[in-house]
Design a protein around this motif. Structure first.
Motif, PDB file in Angstrom:
ATOM      1  N   VAL A  25      44.526  -9.978   0.485  1.00 40.41           N
ATOM      2  CA  VAL A  25      45.333 -10.671  -0.258  1.00 40.41           C
ATOM      3  C   VAL A  25      45.514 -11.852  -0.201  1.00 40.41           C
ATOM      4  N   GLU A  79      47.306 -16.649  -0.466  1.00 38.21           N
ATOM      5  CA  GLU A  79      48.372 -17.091   0.608  1.00 38.21           C
ATOM      6  C   GLU A  79      47.691 -17.479   1.839  1.00 38.21           C
ATOM      7  N   LYS A  80      48.477 -18.441   2.935  1.00 38.42           N
ATOM      8  CA  LYS A  80      47.761 -18.292   4.613  1.00 38.42           C
ATOM      9  C   LYS A  80      47.697 -17.159   5.048  1.00 38.42           C
ATOM     10  N   LEU A  81      46.884 -16.330   5.789  1.00 38.79           N
ATOM     11  CA  LEU A  81      47.016 -15.628   6.259  1.00 38.79           C
ATOM     12  C   LEU A  81      47.916 -15.584   7.993  1.00 38.79           C
ATOM     13  N   PRO A  82      47.666 -14.987   8.491  1.00 41.41           N
ATOM     14  CA  PRO A  82      48.656 -15.116   9.922  1.00 41.41           C
ATOM     15  C   PRO A  82      47.264 -14.858  10.530  1.00 41.41           C
ATOM     16  N   PHE A  92      47.152 -10.806  11.110  1.00 44.94           N
ATOM     17  CA  PHE A  92      47.736 -10.059   9.920  1.00 44.94           C
ATOM     18  C   PHE A  92      46.923  -8.966   9.864  1.00 44.94           C
ATOM     19  N   GLN A 128      49.907  -6.723  15.140  1.00 44.70           N
ATOM     20  CA  GLN A 128      50.925  -7.140  14.150  1.00 44.70           C
ATOM     21  C   GLN A 128      52.143  -6.544  13.514  1.00 44.70           C
TER      22      GLN A 128
END
Ligand SMILES: [Zn+2]
Ligand SMILES: [Zn+2]
Lengths: 277, 311, 277, 311
Positions: free
Chosen positions: A232, A238-241, A244, A249
């Protein structure tokens, strides 16, 4: 591309090779354990609760009433229809995996009883080529469905897989619809399917039978994702949570019914088996 | 190798199919004849070069996409939008239309032709919402007895944070399950890239076809190369190893037929490509419509449950 | 609370009283029209495309082939089971609505043909007490479903409603499950339902039969919301997006199949009727 | 009015029920007897004051909520989480458990007891995701033949921007439709506030019960007052006009029975309240279990299709 996950995950999440770090060292808190200590603790770190991978046979021993497990389809083995060769031949990888794990494939199936409830078991093992699903795994899972239907007993399915087994090419992708069709036969027969997702449950396995249980529980901290975090990140930037793709989650986003620590899983399954009896 | 040697080789290969479990009774009637008819096609080049040419043509920027075929093959087209929850996913087009005198439900990936459309449609990579939309249209098809035609053309399902959070894996699984439940005739055709779970999500069909230069694979050649050869540049080598081309998919019993393209590839003549695709879809539908729905479903499941090679 | 919407919307979106502004003044661009001009233009502003409300009878005239409409259940009238009295008696409001609109209730149903395709029509009228759904509207819609089933013809349903009719208390809420059950009977009979959502389609009507069409189109700019913007704003203090609840937002969020300008609706319906024939 | 006058008045009212369309053949057998048994209860006070007392008790901060009943009535409780799409809505609890020796699926609004829980559960106001979760559990119930019990306690569905964007109206409609499709026995009980669409979404049941001091309404008294009296302070007057209390709902044929509460209201004794509720639910289930599933569905639809008063 999202399909890269299938093997990325297999490699990324594979236990680190023994020469780098002892497999009994907790990756979360650094605690060390003897084999027998870890085994007695169901491969859960006593310090921090980290869940080490649990092999299929150990898991079956833990879930099943003593002496009740009768293995089925033990002789099903992968073939090599593509004569696949990357840096090493697939046939060689298979032989090595069998040698190292003592398993014929990445799934073990059979009949058992849990607290007296007859069940069908289908348990994956991540140590066999990253739990990847090729024709043999697909066939064994499908036979587990048929056996559950025949006997009219619930199917308890434990998943742990990096995804489809690339070395079988398109045939590995076809194990998705194959196992989905097997679950649909199960559904039509009103036979329950209880799923336990262990680390990692990703890609082709998540995108097929793993997601179709009537009730789905996960182990704490398990990675449950179609596309894993690295792919991803690489693909979308993208900045991942922080959490993730982790079980926690997935629970928050409504994908699973509960997170159940390993020590509580048997009791949880027994409760469900009473409800679906 | 002489042409005669080649044909002998191909005949051997074709006869080898009968060793595969999927031909052990699970297949529908007429399968042998259909494969027989494919023999001509199997004479084609199956070298590593030919496989790579397929990869390139399958991704060709001018290749016809789903909407190009809709325009040419479907009357009274009405696109249906939305998953009734949170989005309308442009990467997956769904709708109803008239095809060969009957109403069908059509589901197809759409990559987008220009830059803006490509971004709007995420290069044909669907979110879970796209698959939920597809399932909704399948349910309409089931209720009204419309056959389902799906056109597969995706590098894979969208690999992003939101897609994961909205349940990409589960959506792909449930879309397959929905297709396994239908009692209407279903035909899928891979018309470009058939990438992994994002492709098979809408390809659990009674008949799965592939265009001559389409590819169908568990992973992209680049992805495979990056992992196994530790070098994405070895994509060609990877493709040669896992053989995503139509002829090998046919040989492995994964698809039921190959659809011819205009000479040089579908991108050279969209009208001719559409005509050839339309003919193949219609033939498949007409044959399937003779079978009762419950029996179609039984055979469909048996077909997919028979796929794989193991000892 | 979200249930306030039912009548808030009825009042908020009602056409402004005639003394304030002439009803033929376009609220978007200020253009004025004679009655006959507007009628000829299907009550759509020629300048800006704003869709004025279209009465049930006018809509039926526009959709149905000339002379084919046969009204059904024309004699169904609301009663006043609660003897409801707020600032005025409900019975008086009903009488006034009938007098002003020439309609017996907020829905007109009947048989018709559209371009030769026999259909069942169920068309709401916002001018009758804000298109609110009481027992009579629920009964008329349900009978339209039965009539469609009996004749085996598609149901074309046009919605325009502020929600349930508060003056009938809990019985108005029960029109939600009542109409839902009627649609389920329709589904079981494999009879198609095509829905056209006109401004506004909100609250109890959106939360029942309006949302259950096989294909759903909306008019441009129509408010389609369970809870309308004012109540959302008042209750949650959230900042609302510009197109909150409008058809355009609903399309983007996947709730409807298309937005079709009034002038194109008949052709669109004919196309759908050919597909579902 | 003497007690004798009161009883005569109530008998008249009860007999008046037969004028309502829902009693014209659409109801299930034994309905008359059930109503007869309610006569005792109808002797209760139905004044405007009594209605307002119900409104206050239905919202009482100490009133038992769904989970209070689950703890007291259900064995082997396993909560099921999530809509399999994007969220797990805490305002609507779903799960499986043993009740009276059988496995049931339970669906209930949960308001939350302390401030934090109330915020987490949005004061019992569900998002569309909550109703999708409920539908998923209904499907499990249908597949395995588990009766569905729903406990209704919500001011209404959540009235926010995201809830609208995720399709609140459609979710409420589809949840009702799902209940109209079930062939398993279904019992709903309003245990507090039964507010509008958010309540009826899970109350399309074979038997709909109300606790003595619960309310069931198309709008809150405050909402009604704000609109019709242009003054939210007139809530009491509004409640008197639209009569959301159990006895009037029974009289209007909207519910099938009233469940007694401990003297002074359910909040005074959670154990006793649970015992009374459990008894009523069990009685309803046992009666319904004698009827085949298809017939249950037919009668359920006929019951709701018979609701309303018109000329
Ligand atoms: Zn540790
Ligand atoms: Zn204008």
């Amino acid at each position: 591309m999202s399909d890269q996950i299938d093997v990325h995950v297999e490699h990324r999440d594979a236990p680190p090779p023994p020469e780098r770090k002892h497999p009994n060292t907790c990756p979360s808190c650094g605690s060390h354990y003897r084999d027998d200590e870890l085994e007695a603790a169901l491969w859960v770190c006593g310090q921090c609760g980290h869940h080490f991978p649990m092999g299929a046979r150990a898991r079956i021993d833990w879930y099943a009433d003593e002496g009740t497990f009768v293995e089925e389809a033990a002789d099903v083995r992968s073939e090599d229809p593509l004569e696949f060769f990357d840096l090493r031949p697939y046939a060689e990888r298979l032989a090595e995996a069998e040698l190292n794990t003592g398993l014929g494939e990445a799934a073990v199936i059979g009949q058992a009883a849990i607290d007296g409830h007859p069940v069908q078991l289908a348990v994956m093992d991540f140590t066999f080529m990253g739990g990847s699903m090729g024709s043999a795994v697909g066939e064994k899972f499908s036979r587990a469905c048929d056996s559950a239907i025949e006997r009219g007993v619930p199917l308890v399915s434990v998943t742990s897989s990096g995804g489809a087994r690339m070395q079988e090419g398109i045939l590995s992708l076809m194990q998705l619809p194959k196992t989905v069709c097997a679950v649909e036969d199960l559904h039509d027969a009103h036979v329950p399917m209880l799923t336990v997702m262990a680390h990692p449950t990703t890609a082709g396995v998540l995108a097929s039978f793993a997601s179709l249980g009537d009730v789905t529980i996960a182990e704490p901290g398990a990675l449950i994702a179609f596309t894993g975090p690295r792919v991803v990140q690489q693909t979308t930037r993208e900045k991942l949570p922080d959490d993730f793709g982790l079980a926690e989650q997935n629970l928050r986003f409504g994908h699973i019914d509960a997170i159940v620590p390993r020590a509580d899983q048997r009791a949880h399954l027994v409760r469900l088996l009473r409800l679906f009896a | 190798m002489t042409e005669r040697d080649q044909e002998l080789n191909l005949r051997r290969r074709l006869s080898g199919l009968s060793r595969l479990p999927l031909l052990r009774g699970a297949r529908v009637d007429g399968e042998a004849q259909r494969l027989e008819r494919q023999l001509e096609r199997l004479k084609a080049d199956t070298s590593d070069e030919a496989i790579w040419r397929s990869v390139e043509l399958a991704r060709h920027a001018d290749r016809p996409y789903t909407m190009d075929y809709v325009e040419r093959l479907i009357d009274d087209w009405v696109e249906l939008h939305g998953d009734r929850g949170r989005a309308d996913d442009g990467a997956l087009v769904t709708g109803l239309g008239r095809f060969g005198g009957r109403t069908i439900a059509l589901i197809g990936h759409q990559k987008g032709r220009d830059v803006k459309e490509r971004l709007d449609r995420q290069f044909g990579m669907a979110y879970p919402e796209g698959y939920v939309k597809a399932m909704r249209v399948m349910e309409i098809a089931e209720r009204f007895g419309f056959p389902v035609v799906s056109l597969v053309d995706t590098p894979g399902a969208y690999p992003g944070v939101a897609a994961e959070q909205h349940g990409q894996g589960g959506a792909i699984a449930r879309s397959q399950a929905e297709m396994a439940r239908l009692t209407v005739p279903t035909v899928a055709c891979i018309i470009g890239e058939g990438g992994s779970g994002g492709a098979v999500a809408i390809a659990v069909a009674d008949r799965v076809l592939m265009q001559e230069n389409a590819i169908y694979s568990v992973i992209t050649p680049e992805g495979c190369a990056a992992i196994l050869w530790r070098d994405a540049g070895e994509a060609k080598k990877a493709a040669a190893a896992f053989k995503p081309d139509a002829l090998h998919c046919l040989e492995l019993g994964v698809i039921d037929g190959v659809v011819a393209e205009p000479a040089g590839g579908a991108q050279t003549n969209h009208d001719e490509a559409a005509q050839l695709l339309g003919g193949a879809l219609l033939e498949a539908l007409e044959e399937l419509e003779e079978t009762p729905g419950e029996e179609l479903r039984r055979r469909r499941r048996a077909k997919f449950r028979g796929m794989g090679v193991y000892a």
